[in-house]
Design an enzyme around this catalytic site. Structure first.
Site, PDB file in Angstrom:
ATOM      1  N   ALA A  69       0.810  -1.217   0.000  1.00  0.00           N
ATOM      2  CA  ALA A  69       0.000   0.000   0.000  1.00  0.00           C
ATOM      3  C   ALA A  69       0.847   1.273   0.000  1.00  0.00           C
ATOM      4  CB  ALA A  69      -0.942  -0.012   1.191  1.00  0.00           C
ATOM      5  N   THR A  70       2.007   1.242   0.614  1.00  0.00           N
ATOM      6  CA  THR A  70       2.854   2.441   0.588  1.00  0.00           C
ATOM      7  C   THR A  70       3.217   2.781  -0.857  1.00  0.00           C
ATOM      8  OG1 THR A  70       3.739   1.980   2.789  1.00  0.00           O
ATOM      9  CG2 THR A  70       5.061   3.409   1.380  1.00  0.00           C
ATOM     10  N   ASN A 147      -6.674   2.787  10.383  1.00  0.00           N
ATOM     11  CA  ASN A 147      -5.867   1.721  10.971  1.00  0.00           C
ATOM     12  C   ASN A 147      -5.747   1.813  12.491  1.00  0.00           C
ATOM     13  OD1 ASN A 147      -4.507   3.970   9.592  1.00  0.00           O
ATOM     14  ND2 ASN A 147      -2.676   3.309  10.672  1.00  0.00           N
ATOM     15  N   GLN A 175      -6.968  -1.432   5.244  1.00  0.00           N
ATOM     16  CA  GLN A 175      -7.536  -2.058   6.439  1.00  0.00           C
ATOM     17  C   GLN A 175      -8.921  -2.636   6.183  1.00  0.00           C
ATOM     18  OE1 GLN A 175      -6.006  -2.693   9.228  1.00  0.00           O
ATOM     19  NE2 GLN A 175      -4.177  -1.424   9.046  1.00  0.00           N
ATOM     20  N   ALA A 195      -1.367  -7.291   1.020  1.00  0.00           N
ATOM     21  CA  ALA A 195      -1.698  -8.649   1.469  1.00  0.00           C
ATOM     22  C   ALA A 195      -1.444  -8.891   2.950  1.00  0.00           C
ATOM     23  CB  ALA A 195      -0.882  -9.650   0.648  1.00  0.00           C
ATOM     24  N   HIS A 196      -0.453  -8.217   3.517  1.00  0.00           N
ATOM     25  CA  HIS A 196      -0.070  -8.611   4.885  1.00  0.00           C
ATOM     26  C   HIS A 196      -1.093  -8.180   5.934  1.00  0.00           C
ATOM     27  CE1 HIS A 196       1.755  -4.849   6.730  1.00  0.00           C
ATOM     28  NE2 HIS A 196       1.702  -4.472   5.464  1.00  0.00           N
ATOM     29  N   THR A 232      10.435  -7.370 -12.055  1.00  0.00           N
ATOM     30  CA  THR A 232       9.954  -8.747 -12.218  1.00  0.00           C
ATOM     31  C   THR A 232       8.802  -9.026 -11.248  1.00  0.00           C
ATOM     32  OG1 THR A 232      12.186  -9.372 -12.807  1.00  0.00           O
ATOM     33  CG2 THR A 232      10.708 -11.175 -12.198  1.00  0.00           C
ATOM     34  N   CYS A 320       3.396   1.819  12.347  1.00  0.00           N
ATOM     35  CA  CYS A 320       4.300   2.773  11.703  1.00  0.00           C
ATOM     36  C   CYS A 320       4.532   3.951  12.622  1.00  0.00           C
ATOM     37  CB  CYS A 320       3.700   3.297  10.405  1.00  0.00           C
ATOM     38  SG  CYS A 320       2.789   2.073   9.534  1.00  0.00           S
TER      39      CYS A 320
HETATM   40  N1  PLP Z   1      -2.315   2.313   4.567  1.00  0.00           N
HETATM   41  C1  PLP Z   1      -2.850   1.877   5.716  1.00  0.00           C
HETATM   42  C2  PLP Z   1      -4.215   2.345   6.120  1.00  0.00           C
HETATM   43  C3  PLP Z   1      -2.152   0.981   6.517  1.00  0.00           C
HETATM   44  O1  PLP Z   1      -2.682   0.551   7.658  1.00  0.00           O
HETATM   45  C4  PLP Z   1      -0.867   0.538   6.090  1.00  0.00           C
HETATM   46  C5  PLP Z   1      -0.083  -0.396   6.916  1.00  0.00           C
HETATM   47  O2  PLP Z   1       0.428  -0.104   7.941  1.00  0.00           O
HETATM   48  C6  PLP Z   1      -0.347   1.049   4.887  1.00  0.00           C
HETATM   49  C7  PLP Z   1      -1.098   1.932   4.157  1.00  0.00           C
HETATM   50  C8  PLP Z   1       1.018   0.646   4.403  1.00  0.00           C
HETATM   51  O3  PLP Z   1       0.966  -0.634   3.852  1.00  0.00           O
HETATM   52  P1  PLP Z   1       2.286  -1.436   3.422  1.00  0.00           P
HETATM   53  O4  PLP Z   1       2.858  -1.960   4.686  1.00  0.00           O
HETATM   54  O5  PLP Z   1       1.795  -2.510   2.518  1.00  0.00           O
HETATM   55  O6  PLP Z   1       3.178  -0.521   2.690  1.00  0.00           O
END
Ligand code: PLP
Length: 387
Positions: A69-70, A147, A175, A195-196, A232, A320
């Site tokens: 997601a980042t 989150n 989320q 995915a995580h 890749t 984070c």
């Molecule tokens: N966006 C939200 C709302 C999240 O909770 C998170 C994860 O902490 C992220 C983005 C970042 O995701 P990723 O760890 O896949 O970069």
């Protein structure tokens, strides 16, 4: 260890593990290579994309696999900046993940308008309605579910408003996926997921775009993903991600209400037995798995380590945010001051967290409450601070 930090990350589920291993065994070739085995890997990638598209009820061509997601959030703001005029602004809710806020500030250094949330943690929809008609809105970004608090945002309404106004809409649904219905996002121009958060592997995610949204690659130097993301492809990661989302979707259909009851039972127990605990966003619609608490006394780090000593993993806020100095920007946006925010805890369970674990956590929290409140004050009384 009883794990209550599913919003930070989740353990890999069995179906994801099997999908990862089987894809790694059979389809480890580079999908861009010119022989038959690589073509099979390519076909497997596209079949897996189709499965994800069917969960999201969108066309497969709209999906780009990435590292999470980042990356997805960064890509969206880079794309918006590329087609924006010099006076363009972006509207971003004040409770977004740091990867959204930092991307907005990087690509629109002079043009980030933060949309506040009320004390219940829900973004101010009226303000968005007013601001959407500003002449140069390049993008509106509002997450699906927060989150830290689990509070759900009115993103479907905002997607509709954006459609009407011809403004691109981005929804960080990291989320939401795996916990709620994945098939509602067809009106968003950009949707990010990883995915995580739903029992898939780390380092794999996706960006879904509308047919009309521009999406130049952030990662340059390869024509993968139809020229939209160089590098890749992580086919085992993709296979595991999609299998875990399918598995969560099945669980969702069977047990969402039961899980929400377990969370509510924990909240009632804590409210009854630890007076003056505040449940953040209690009045709002929230993810079924998340409780954000402001404890009546003692720094959150002390709660976390005592609970850890009793065999539980809970968080002080977002994973984070916990490495950085300063209180949570999310709680701050909800009007919760730094002193109260320093007493915040986040509890987030998973689909398979059993009732006995929720009950055991409530008991452990009551125990820690008694220990900390008697150690905090020489007279043994609880040091109660209202919030
Ligand atoms: N966006 C939200 C709302 C999240 O909770 C998170 C994860 O902490 C992220 C983005 C970042 O995701 P990723 O760890 O896949 O970069």
């Amino acid at each position: 260890m009883i794990y209550f930090d599913y919003n930070a990350t989740t353990p890999l589920c069995q179906v994801a593990k099997s999908a990862w291993l089987s894809s790694s065994d059979s389809f480890w070739y580079n999908t861009s290579s010119p022989y038959r085995e690589a073509a099979r890997a390519r076909a497997q990638l596209e079949e897996t994309r189709d499965r994800l598209a069917s969960l999201l009820r969108i066309e497969s061509e709209r999906l780009v696999f990435n590292s999470g997601a980042t990356e997805g959030n960064n890509t969206v703001f880079a794309a918006a900046a590329e087609s924006a005029g010099p006076k363009a602004v972006v509207l971003v809710s004040s409770i977004e993940h740091p990867s959204v806020i930092a991307s907005a500030r990087k690509y629109f250094p002079e043009g980030v308008i933060e949309i506040p949330v009320g004390s219940h943690g829900v973004v101010d929809l009226e303000l968005i309605e007013q601001r959407i008609s500003l002449s140069q809105v390049a993008l509106i970004s509002v997450m699906a579910a927060n989150n830290e608090t689990g509070v759900l945002q009115p993103w479907q309404r905002i997607a509709g408003l954006c459609r009407g106004a011809g403004v691109p809409f981005h929804c960080d649904a990291s989320q939401w996926f795996g916990k709620l219905d994945a098939s509602l996002f067809d009106r968003c121009d950009y949707v990010t997921g990883c995915a995580h958060k739903f029992c898939g592997p780390k380092g794999i995610g996706f960006l879904a775009t509308s047919k009309t949204a521009s999406c130049p690659p952030l990662m340059l130097g390869g024509e993968q993903e139809n020229g939209r993301r160089g590098g890749t492809e992580n086919l085992p990661g993709v296979a595991a991600m999609v299998s875990s989302l399918e598995a969560c979707d099945d669980l969702r259909k069977g047990s969402a209400e039961v899980q929400a009851e377990l969370r509510t039972a924990l909240e009632s127990e804590i409210s009854d037995r630890i007076p003056d605990t505040r449940i953040v966003g209690r009045e709002s619609k929230r993810l079924w798995n998340t409780v954000s608490l402001i404890m009546p006394h003692s720094a959150n780090g002390r709660w976390v380590s005592r609970l850890n000593g009793l065999g539980f993993a809970v968080s002080t806020g977002s994973a984070c945010a916990s490495g950085k100095a300063g209180p949570s920007h999310v709680l701050n946006a909800m009007g919760i001051g730094p002193e109260a925010a320093a007493r915040s805890l986040r509890v987030s369970g998973g689909w398979e967290t059993p009732e006995c674990d929720w009950l055991a956590l409530a008991q452990a929290m009551v125990k820690v409450h008694h220990e900390l409140s008697s150690s905090d004050l020489p007279n043994g009384g609880a040091h109660v601070i209202s919030v």
